[in-house]
Scaffold this motif. Structure first.
Motif, PDB file in Angstrom:
ATOM      1  N   LYS A  56       3.627   2.340  -4.735  1.00  0.00           N
ATOM      2  CA  LYS A  56       4.635   2.077  -5.776  1.00  0.00           C
ATOM      3  C   LYS A  56       4.018   1.685  -7.116  1.00  0.00           C
ATOM      4  O   LYS A  56       4.540   2.034  -8.157  1.00  0.00           O
ATOM      5  CB  LYS A  56       5.657   1.035  -5.314  1.00  0.00           C
ATOM      6  N   SER A  57       2.866   0.974  -7.066  1.00  0.00           N
ATOM      7  CA  SER A  57       2.250   0.553  -8.327  1.00  0.00           C
ATOM      8  C   SER A  57       1.725   1.772  -9.094  1.00  0.00           C
ATOM      9  O   SER A  57       1.851   1.843 -10.320  1.00  0.00           O
ATOM     10  CB  SER A  57       1.080  -0.414  -8.077  1.00  0.00           C
TER      11      SER A  57
ATOM     12  N   TYR B 230      10.986  -9.248   2.423  1.00  0.00           N
ATOM     13  CA  TYR B 230       9.828  -9.995   2.948  1.00  0.00           C
ATOM     14  C   TYR B 230      10.257 -11.359   3.494  1.00  0.00           C
ATOM     15  O   TYR B 230       9.942 -11.703   4.628  1.00  0.00           O
ATOM     16  CB  TYR B 230       8.755 -10.202   1.869  1.00  0.00           C
ATOM     17  N   GLN B 231      10.938 -12.155   2.644  1.00  0.00           N
ATOM     18  CA  GLN B 231      11.297 -13.502   3.094  1.00  0.00           C
ATOM     19  C   GLN B 231      12.653 -13.520   3.806  1.00  0.00           C
ATOM     20  O   GLN B 231      12.880 -14.336   4.694  1.00  0.00           O
ATOM     21  CB  GLN B 231      11.334 -14.479   1.900  1.00  0.00           C
TER      22      GLN B 231
ATOM     23  N   PHE C  90      -0.297 -11.053   2.522  1.00  0.00           N
ATOM     24  CA  PHE C  90       0.821 -10.432   3.231  1.00  0.00           C
ATOM     25  C   PHE C  90       0.370  -9.290   4.137  1.00  0.00           C
ATOM     26  O   PHE C  90       0.934  -9.087   5.206  1.00  0.00           O
ATOM     27  CB  PHE C  90       1.919 -10.002   2.250  1.00  0.00           C
ATOM     28  N   GLU C  91      -0.683  -8.553   3.724  1.00  0.00           N
ATOM     29  CA  GLU C  91      -1.243  -7.515   4.597  1.00  0.00           C
ATOM     30  C   GLU C  91      -1.764  -8.153   5.889  1.00  0.00           C
ATOM     31  O   GLU C  91      -1.714  -7.564   6.956  1.00  0.00           O
ATOM     32  CB  GLU C  91      -2.403  -6.777   3.920  1.00  0.00           C
TER      33      GLU C  91
ATOM     34  N   GLY D  70       0.801  -1.231   0.000  1.00  0.00           N
ATOM     35  CA  GLY D  70       0.000   0.000   0.000  1.00  0.00           C
ATOM     36  C   GLY D  70       0.828   1.273   0.000  1.00  0.00           C
ATOM     37  O   GLY D  70       0.326   2.350   0.311  1.00  0.00           O
TER      38      GLY D  70
ATOM     39  N   ARG E  94      -8.426  -1.677  -0.182  1.00  0.00           N
ATOM     40  CA  ARG E  94      -8.612  -2.058  -1.590  1.00  0.00           C
ATOM     41  C   ARG E  94      -9.426  -3.340  -1.723  1.00  0.00           C
ATOM     42  O   ARG E  94      -9.994  -3.602  -2.766  1.00  0.00           O
ATOM     43  CB  ARG E  94      -7.250  -2.268  -2.261  1.00  0.00           C
TER      44      ARG E  94
ATOM     45  N   PRO F 222       4.890 -10.601  -7.713  1.00  0.00           N
ATOM     46  CA  PRO F 222       5.021 -11.817  -8.493  1.00  0.00           C
ATOM     47  C   PRO F 222       4.104 -11.741  -9.701  1.00  0.00           C
ATOM     48  O   PRO F 222       2.986 -11.255  -9.586  1.00  0.00           O
ATOM     49  CB  PRO F 222       4.585 -12.923  -7.523  1.00  0.00           C
TER      50      PRO F 222
ATOM     51  N   ARG G  90      10.013 -15.496 -10.634  1.00  0.00           N
ATOM     52  CA  ARG G  90      10.958 -14.476 -11.127  1.00  0.00           C
ATOM     53  C   ARG G  90      11.774 -14.995 -12.296  1.00  0.00           C
ATOM     54  O   ARG G  90      12.024 -14.271 -13.258  1.00  0.00           O
ATOM     55  CB  ARG G  90      11.874 -14.034  -9.965  1.00  0.00           C
TER      56      ARG G  90
ATOM     57  N   PHE H 215       8.600 -17.632  -5.188  1.00  0.00           N
ATOM     58  CA  PHE H 215       8.897 -16.296  -5.733  1.00  0.00           C
ATOM     59  C   PHE H 215      10.052 -16.380  -6.731  1.00  0.00           C
ATOM     60  O   PHE H 215      10.049 -15.691  -7.758  1.00  0.00           O
ATOM     61  CB  PHE H 215       9.257 -15.310  -4.612  1.00  0.00           C
TER      62      PHE H 215
ATOM     63  N   PHE I  58      10.699  -6.544  -7.280  1.00  0.00           N
ATOM     64  CA  PHE I  58      11.645  -7.528  -7.859  1.00  0.00           C
ATOM     65  C   PHE I  58      12.369  -8.181  -6.683  1.00  0.00           C
ATOM     66  O   PHE I  58      11.800  -8.284  -5.581  1.00  0.00           O
ATOM     67  CB  PHE I  58      12.595  -6.814  -8.849  1.00  0.00           C
TER      68      PHE I  58
ATOM     69  N   ASP J  73       7.215  -3.404 -10.972  1.00  0.00           N
ATOM     70  CA  ASP J  73       6.610  -3.204  -9.656  1.00  0.00           C
ATOM     71  C   ASP J  73       7.029  -4.403  -8.792  1.00  0.00           C
ATOM     72  O   ASP J  73       6.465  -5.475  -8.948  1.00  0.00           O
ATOM     73  CB  ASP J  73       5.089  -3.150  -9.894  1.00  0.00           C
TER      74      ASP J  73
ATOM     75  N   ARG K 124       1.664 -16.471  -8.952  1.00  0.00           N
ATOM     76  CA  ARG K 124       1.221 -15.349  -8.104  1.00  0.00           C
ATOM     77  C   ARG K 124      -0.018 -15.714  -7.268  1.00  0.00           C
ATOM     78  O   ARG K 124      -0.063 -15.429  -6.075  1.00  0.00           O
ATOM     79  CB  ARG K 124       0.900 -14.132  -8.984  1.00  0.00           C
TER      80      ARG K 124
ATOM     81  N   VAL L 284      -0.345 -14.959  -3.201  1.00  0.00           N
ATOM     82  CA  VAL L 284      -1.005 -13.798  -2.583  1.00  0.00           C
ATOM     83  C   VAL L 284      -2.402 -14.101  -2.065  1.00  0.00           C
ATOM     84  O   VAL L 284      -3.007 -13.265  -1.403  1.00  0.00           O
ATOM     85  CB  VAL L 284      -1.037 -12.574  -3.531  1.00  0.00           C
TER      86      VAL L 284
HETATM   87  P1  TYD Z   1       2.029  -6.670  -4.832  1.00  0.00           P
HETATM   88  O1  TYD Z   1       1.121  -7.080  -5.911  1.00  0.00           O
HETATM   89  O2  TYD Z   1       3.068  -5.679  -5.175  1.00  0.00           O
HETATM   90  O3  TYD Z   1       1.158  -6.144  -3.619  1.00  0.00           O
HETATM   91  P2  TYD Z   1       0.852  -4.631  -3.191  1.00  0.00           P
HETATM   92  O4  TYD Z   1       0.314  -3.935  -4.392  1.00  0.00           O
HETATM   93  O5  TYD Z   1      -0.158  -4.825  -2.089  1.00  0.00           O
HETATM   94  O6  TYD Z   1       2.118  -4.043  -2.698  1.00  0.00           O
HETATM   95  O7  TYD Z   1       2.773  -7.953  -4.198  1.00  0.00           O
HETATM   96  C1  TYD Z   1       2.064  -9.019  -3.657  1.00  0.00           C
HETATM   97  C2  TYD Z   1       2.576  -9.399  -2.306  1.00  0.00           C
HETATM   98  O8  TYD Z   1       3.695 -10.295  -2.412  1.00  0.00           O
HETATM   99  C3  TYD Z   1       3.025  -8.234  -1.460  1.00  0.00           C
HETATM  100  O9  TYD Z   1       2.374  -8.339  -0.212  1.00  0.00           O
HETATM  101  C4  TYD Z   1       4.500  -8.463  -1.280  1.00  0.00           C
HETATM  102  C5  TYD Z   1       4.704  -9.917  -1.502  1.00  0.00           C
HETATM  103  N1  TYD Z   1       6.024 -10.296  -2.049  1.00  0.00           N
HETATM  104  C6  TYD Z   1       6.917 -11.037  -1.270  1.00  0.00           C
HETATM  105  O10 TYD Z   1       6.624 -11.368  -0.123  1.00  0.00           O
HETATM  106  N2  TYD Z   1       8.122 -11.419  -1.819  1.00  0.00           N
HETATM  107  C7  TYD Z   1       8.464 -11.113  -3.097  1.00  0.00           C
HETATM  108  O11 TYD Z   1       9.560 -11.485  -3.568  1.00  0.00           O
HETATM  109  C8  TYD Z   1       7.535 -10.330  -3.895  1.00  0.00           C
HETATM  110  C9  TYD Z   1       7.885  -9.966  -5.316  1.00  0.00           C
HETATM  111  C10 TYD Z   1       6.322  -9.944  -3.330  1.00  0.00           C
END
Ligand code: TYD
Length: 207
Positions: free
Chosen positions: A18-19, A106-107, A157-158, A15, A150, A42, A76, A72, A99, A97, A52, A56
């Motif tokens: 960035k997108s 995150y991980q 992840f949220e 949130g 949204r 992803p 990628r 992931f 990488f 958006d 993806r 998610v």
């Molecule tokens: P994203 O669509 O960018 O979500 P948002 O628009 O909410 O930022 O990414 C999906 C989710 O995946 C986001 O919560 C982050 C997570 N994520 C990881 O945990 N590791 C990764 O390598 C990537 C690319 C995303």
């Protein structure tokens, strides 16, 4: 053939906006006559978009952090082979958006302390860094409200909650210090146009 286009990534917590910035820059580049593609992770290729959904959606305990790293990275690799590298070879700017920095944070740092696993797999299977990365920095309390509002159905992840988002924010700021040549921290607490105006001179100093 050596890649010729520029590879630009947008990173930040959930949130952070960035997108929106990636979209605005895609339009900006096109309007100024530059060939560019907008893609995301992803996802970003047919196979990676399938992966993806696995990542998610669903509950937080669906995957262990280790399995997430593998998924992931698989997504990628497909994205890189089929979308990113071909576009760079055509000389296009790739706006992506998220990488590998997202996996590092995150991980590698927030879900678990697995940075060395992330790094090893990255060098084995990906081996490519962006030319420039914009980290959109944002107060996690504000961005979490924005992200969950949204109601996208992609909230896995949220759903890890606020302390997780706070860890992510520190992780991204630490990453910016680790890779100062390519990372720029941008203040995300501004209007979309205001954030765009911060990034533009860094990305396109000639315009
Ligand atoms: P994203 O669509 O960018 O979500 P948002 O628009 O909410 O930022 O990414 C999906 C989710 O995946 C986001 O919560 C982050 C997570 N994520 C990881 O945990 N590791 C990764 O390598 C990537 C690319 C995303």
């Amino acid at each position: 053939m050596a890649a010729r286009g520029r590879f630009i990534t947008f990173e930040g917590i959930d949130g952070s906006g960035k997108s929106t910035q990636a979209r605005l820059f895609h339009k900006f580049l096109r309007d100024n006559g530059y060939a560019s593609i907008l893609t995301r992770e992803p996802g970003g290729s047919v196979g990676a978009e399938d992966i993806r959904k696995l990542l998610v959606e669903g509950d937080t305990g669906r995957w262990s952090p280790e399995t997430e790293i593998l998924l992931f990275t698989a997504a990628r690799r497909d994205h890189l082979e089929r979308t990113i590298l071909p576009a760079l070879e055509r000389g296009e700017t790739v706006l992506c958006d998220r990488f590998a920095d997202s996996t590092r944070v995150y991980q590698g740092a927030a879900r678990a302390d697995l940075r060395s696993v992330v790094d090893q797999l990255h060098s084995l299977m990906i081996g490519r860094e962006p030319d420039m990365t914009f980290i959109i920095d944002m107060d996690p309390e504000k961005s979490l409200t924005r992200g969950l509002a949204r109601n996208s159905g992609e909230d896995r992840f949220e759903d890890f909650g606020l302390p997780f988002q706070q860890k992510l924010r520190s992780g991204f700021l630490a990453l910016a210090q680790e890779f100062p040549d390519r990372c720029h921290v941008i203040n995300g607490q501004d209007t979309p146009a205001g954030v765009h105006a911060q990034i533009r001179p860094l990305l396109m100093p000639e315009l």
